[in-house]
Scaffold this active site. Sequence first.
Site, PDB file in Angstrom:
ATOM      1  N   ASP A 117      25.020 -17.952  18.968  1.00 31.00           N
ATOM      2  CA  ASP A 117      25.967 -17.025  19.858  1.00 31.00           C
ATOM      3  C   ASP A 117      26.365 -15.706  18.971  1.00 31.00           C
ATOM      4  OD1 ASP A 117      27.672 -18.202  17.991  1.00 31.00           O
ATOM      5  OD2 ASP A 117      29.036 -18.928  19.462  1.00 31.00           O
ATOM      6  N   HIS A 141       7.021  -1.359   1.539  1.00 32.07           N
ATOM      7  CA  HIS A 141       8.063  -1.806   2.252  1.00 32.07           C
ATOM      8  C   HIS A 141       9.005  -2.766   1.589  1.00 32.07           C
ATOM      9  CE1 HIS A 141       6.097   0.133   6.172  1.00 32.07           C
ATOM     10  NE2 HIS A 141       6.677   1.027   5.439  1.00 32.07           N
ATOM     11  N   ASP A 168      14.649   4.085  -1.347  1.00 31.05           N
ATOM     12  CA  ASP A 168      14.157   4.615  -0.332  1.00 31.05           C
ATOM     13  C   ASP A 168      15.445   4.177   0.813  1.00 31.05           C
ATOM     14  OD1 ASP A 168      13.499   5.431   2.257  1.00 31.05           O
ATOM     15  OD2 ASP A 168      11.279   5.003   2.049  1.00 31.05           O
ATOM     16  N   ASP A 188      16.762  10.095   5.715  1.00 38.73           N
ATOM     17  CA  ASP A 188      15.565   9.183   5.028  1.00 38.73           C
ATOM     18  C   ASP A 188      15.331   9.651   3.916  1.00 38.73           C
ATOM     19  OD1 ASP A 188      13.509   7.724   4.694  1.00 38.73           O
ATOM     20  OD2 ASP A 188      12.048   8.304   6.152  1.00 38.73           O
ATOM     21  N   HIS A 207      -0.147   6.539   1.976  1.00 41.09           N
ATOM     22  CA  HIS A 207       0.471   6.610   3.190  1.00 41.09           C
ATOM     23  C   HIS A 207       0.494   8.228   3.493  1.00 41.09           C
ATOM     24  CE1 HIS A 207       4.106   7.861   1.235  1.00 41.09           C
ATOM     25  NE2 HIS A 207       3.741   7.007   0.200  1.00 41.09           N
ATOM     26  N   HIS A 247       6.869  12.208   8.470  1.00 38.69           N
ATOM     27  CA  HIS A 247       7.138  11.578   9.727  1.00 38.69           C
ATOM     28  C   HIS A 247       8.183  12.701  10.425  1.00 38.69           C
ATOM     29  CE1 HIS A 247      10.172   9.213   8.457  1.00 38.69           C
ATOM     30  NE2 HIS A 247       9.490   8.966   7.582  1.00 38.69           N
ATOM     31  N   GLU A 286       7.459  13.254   1.745  1.00 38.99           N
ATOM     32  CA  GLU A 286       7.324  11.746   0.999  1.00 38.99           C
ATOM     33  C   GLU A 286       6.329  11.474   0.209  1.00 38.99           C
ATOM     34  OE1 GLU A 286       8.073   8.269   3.007  1.00 38.99           O
ATOM     35  OE2 GLU A 286       8.394   9.687   4.926  1.00 38.99           O
ATOM     36  N   TYR A 313       1.503   5.268  -6.672  1.00 47.22           N
ATOM     37  CA  TYR A 313       1.446   3.729  -6.576  1.00 47.22           C
ATOM     38  C   TYR A 313       0.529   3.136  -7.425  1.00 47.22           C
ATOM     39  CZ  TYR A 313       4.413   5.304  -2.763  1.00 47.22           C
ATOM     40  OH  TYR A 313       5.206   6.089  -1.786  1.00 47.22           O
ATOM     41  N   ARG A 364       7.952   7.545  -5.618  1.00 50.90           N
ATOM     42  CA  ARG A 364       7.966   8.315  -4.245  1.00 50.90           C
ATOM     43  C   ARG A 364       9.084   9.277  -4.205  1.00 50.90           C
ATOM     44  NH1 ARG A 364       7.335   4.625  -0.854  1.00 50.90           N
ATOM     45  NH2 ARG A 364       9.423   4.124   0.044  1.00 50.90           N
ATOM     46  N   GLU A 419      11.288  11.715  -1.599  1.00 44.47           N
ATOM     47  CA  GLU A 419      11.362  11.974  -0.027  1.00 44.47           C
ATOM     48  C   GLU A 419      12.604  12.851   0.057  1.00 44.47           C
ATOM     49  OE1 GLU A 419      11.665   8.574   2.371  1.00 44.47           O
ATOM     50  OE2 GLU A 419      10.905   9.607   3.954  1.00 44.47           O
TER      51      GLU A 419
HETATM   52  N1  GLY Z   1      11.919   4.791   5.156  1.00 45.37           N
HETATM   53  C1  GLY Z   1      10.982   4.843   5.723  1.00 45.37           C
HETATM   54  C2  GLY Z   1      10.065   5.842   5.474  1.00 45.37           C
HETATM   55  O1  GLY Z   1      10.194   6.552   4.645  1.00 45.37           O
HETATM   56  O2  GLY Z   1       9.065   6.125   6.559  1.00 45.37           O
HETATM   57 MN    MN Z   2      10.178   8.582   5.446  1.00 44.65          MN
HETATM   58 MN    MN Z   3      12.001   6.875   3.229  1.00 47.28          MN
END
Ligand code: GLY
Ligand code: MN
Ligand code: MN
Length: 442
Positions: A35, A241, A258, A269, A348, A352, A385, A389, A406, A408
């Site tokens: 619940d 991730h 991150d 972010d 990557h 974004h 970002e 790696y 990374r 960002e």
């Molecule tokens: N934290 C998610 C990204 O950097 O896209």
């Molecule tokens: Mn990001």
């Molecule tokens: Mn991020």
Amino acid sequence: MDIAPFHRRRLSLLQRMGAGVAVVPTAPERTRNRDTTYPYRADSYFHYLTGFPEPEAVLVLVTSELNDGPKSILFCRDKDIDKEIWDGFRHGPDGAREVFGVDEAHSIKEFDAKLAELLADQPSLWYSLGHDTAWDARVVAALNAVRAQSRAGKRAPTTLHDIRATVDAMRLVKDTDEIALMRRAADIACAAHRRAMRFTAPGRFEYEVEAGFLHEFRHNGSQYPAYPPIVAGGANACVLHYVDNNRPLNDGELLLIDAGCEVDGYASDITRTFPVNGRFSGPQADVYDLVLDAQTAAIAAIKPGASFLDPHTAAVRVLAQGMIDLKLLEGSVDGVIETAAYKRFYMHRTGHWLGLDVHDAGEYRHGPGDNDWQDLAPGMALTVEPGCYIRPGDDVPKAFWNIGVRIEDDVLVTAAGCEILTLDAPKKIADIEALMAESRHG
Ligand code: GLY
Ligand code: MN
Ligand code: MN
């Protein structure tokens, strides 16, 4: 609460719709276990147009064709004193109309019947078909209820528009109210990253560092993390991730964090990578400075008229050259890019859109061609970002094994070029080492 921005956005959407009815439901509450529910978060489209925070609500917009003017109609939960004693305040339709400035508000119990009335003789429906099957069923039932009255001369809409495409185009360019909230989200997250740099030391656990973020976010008025924080020591940084956050931090390793927060729905972010013991080793510094150079090149490419792809292209060129210089790859820059060999260490994209959703609404492309990427314009917000790696491998110099970096930042496109919203989180090696040394020597 300032309702003006929400009012402006509804009017703007009504103008874009021409003639018809829009239906924008909010998100359902979701059960976590038995619940207990997950912390409630409104649907981003619904929030963008209403600011209304309660579940079990839906916004209906009706253009002026069959009315005395365009109308915003909110359906929401009734007031219920018993439930309010247990679960907190409900505006109820009367309160909602007053506080949120809609033209009409009704009980959610009236939604199904009223929607059928509102759809009758309208040419088009604007709705996010396929997003939520329960809402889909209600909207289809209302359409069929109108169709059932065809002998009485009623006509159901014949055109269905995906409302997301229209609102996405609006959300892509942030207004001043949105930018103010994004600045706050950025400032709070920067402070949290500085705190992490001061706190981190060999022997601490990743989750202890994570706890500092949750404290700093909430302490400064952010309602939630914008996504689960990634606190990744050593080799964990090479898991893009990674969210276990349960390992000890070791002397001589890097820590990649991150983490960003949400302020009134708007996300920051940020990623920073720094040495657990406060001093970068030679190989760590080599990889770190390569990623920082790639990020600098990417940010330099952000200005009105540039394409969304330009920062990525700039970052990849710098990274490819650096991977060759560090003997991670062989060949020429053009060759490494052509064969996509660089993707072994950088898999990557460089960014974004950022806004109400951490991976925010808005098209990245307007076609399949090489030149069909979205042009950047003032008011757009995006992350930058790049990373590198390096997993162990017989053909990889051992000094770089398990280094993951990374960096960002959150960037706003301006008329003059761009503004970095997250400058207060240090990222030059000297600045990071100075901040970490300060905390170690009192
Ligand atoms: N934290 C998610 C990204 O950097 O896209
Ligand atoms: Mn990001
Ligand atoms: Mn991020």
